[in-house]
Write a protein that holds these residues in place. Structure first.
Motif, PDB file in Angstrom:
ATOM      1  N   PHE A 171      59.384  24.760  38.927  1.00 22.09           N
ATOM      2  CA  PHE A 171      58.825  25.575  37.845  1.00 22.09           C
ATOM      3  C   PHE A 171      57.612  26.379  38.321  1.00 22.09           C
ATOM      4  CE2 PHE A 171      60.670  22.473  34.573  1.00 22.09           C
ATOM      5  CZ  PHE A 171      61.792  23.281  34.399  1.00 22.09           C
ATOM      6  N   ILE A 172      56.815  25.779  39.164  1.00 23.68           N
ATOM      7  CA  ILE A 172      55.671  26.504  39.722  1.00 23.68           C
ATOM      8  C   ILE A 172      56.152  27.692  40.547  1.00 23.68           C
ATOM      9  CG2 ILE A 172      53.787  26.314  41.397  1.00 23.68           C
ATOM     10  CD1 ILE A 172      53.399  23.421  40.354  1.00 23.68           C
ATOM     11  N   LEU A 173      57.178  27.491  41.342  1.00 22.71           N
ATOM     12  CA  LEU A 173      57.737  28.599  42.125  1.00 22.71           C
ATOM     13  C   LEU A 173      58.303  29.687  41.222  1.00 22.71           C
ATOM     14  CD1 LEU A 173      59.600  26.921  45.118  1.00 22.71           C
ATOM     15  CD2 LEU A 173      57.526  28.300  45.172  1.00 22.71           C
ATOM     16  N   ILE A 174      58.995  29.284  40.160  1.00 21.07           N
ATOM     17  CA  ILE A 174      59.571  30.262  39.234  1.00 21.07           C
ATOM     18  C   ILE A 174      58.467  31.094  38.592  1.00 21.07           C
ATOM     19  CG2 ILE A 174      60.758  30.475  37.013  1.00 21.07           C
ATOM     20  CD1 ILE A 174      62.494  28.086  37.886  1.00 21.07           C
ATOM     21  N   ALA A 175      57.335  30.496  38.289  1.00 23.07           N
ATOM     22  CA  ALA A 175      56.223  31.230  37.684  1.00 23.07           C
ATOM     23  C   ALA A 175      55.459  32.046  38.729  1.00 23.07           C
ATOM     24  CB  ALA A 175      55.286  30.260  36.987  1.00 23.07           C
TER      25      ALA A 175
ATOM     26  N   PHE B 222      56.368  33.620  41.703  1.00 21.84           N
ATOM     27  CA  PHE B 222      56.903  34.844  42.284  1.00 21.84           C
ATOM     28  C   PHE B 222      56.844  36.036  41.338  1.00 21.84           C
ATOM     29  CE2 PHE B 222      58.669  31.958  45.505  1.00 21.84           C
ATOM     30  CZ  PHE B 222      58.197  32.613  46.627  1.00 21.84           C
ATOM     31  N   PRO B 223      57.216  35.921  40.066  1.00 22.78           N
ATOM     32  CA  PRO B 223      57.045  37.083  39.192  1.00 22.78           C
ATOM     33  C   PRO B 223      55.575  37.484  39.012  1.00 22.78           C
ATOM     34  CG  PRO B 223      58.593  35.566  38.209  1.00 22.78           C
ATOM     35  CD  PRO B 223      58.005  34.881  39.400  1.00 22.78           C
ATOM     36  N   LEU B 224      54.676  36.503  38.933  1.00 19.75           N
ATOM     37  CA  LEU B 224      53.256  36.835  38.815  1.00 19.75           C
ATOM     38  C   LEU B 224      52.736  37.503  40.088  1.00 19.75           C
ATOM     39  CD1 LEU B 224      51.869  33.707  36.957  1.00 19.75           C
ATOM     40  CD2 LEU B 224      52.188  36.019  36.061  1.00 19.75           C
ATOM     41  N   PHE B 225      53.188  37.047  41.228  1.00 15.20           N
ATOM     42  CA  PHE B 225      52.795  37.655  42.497  1.00 15.20           C
ATOM     43  C   PHE B 225      53.298  39.096  42.586  1.00 15.20           C
ATOM     44  CE2 PHE B 225      53.710  38.564  47.000  1.00 15.20           C
ATOM     45  CZ  PHE B 225      52.428  38.459  47.511  1.00 15.20           C
TER      46      PHE B 225
END
Length: 89
Positions: free
Chosen positions: A45-49, A51-54
């Motif tokens: 879930f951290i990865l899913i959040a 990459f779009p924020l990055f």
């Protein structure tokens, strides 16, 4: 073979041979501790959040830089068309 190349090769081989035992423990756990399904899911879930924020952050930075570049070009073009800079002595 030069001395630098020999030392570099020896260092790389030594690190490669010692790397597997660097973080090994008798229990088989890593630095974080026990890795269960909840830990893996939360990391996903951290990865899913992330990459779009990055991507959003980098896109906004690029947009601002492009905007500054366009304003700079427009100002240079405006200065080039100014009457004060035309002509000579």
């Amino acid at each position: 073979m030069t001395a630098f190349a020999r030392i570099a090769l020896t260092t790389c081989v030594t690190f490669a041979l010692l790397a597997p035992s660097a973080f090994a423990q008798a229990s088989g756990e890593g630095l974080y501790g026990e890795t269960n399904d909840r830990v893996v899911t939360n990391f996903g879930f951290i990865l899913i959040a992330f990459f779009p924020l990055f991507i959003l952050t980098m896109s906004l930075i690029q947009w601002k830089l492009e905007k500054r570049k366009d304003e700079k070009k427009a100002a240079a073009k405006s200065r080039a068309n100014d009457e004060i800079w035309k002509g000579g002595w």
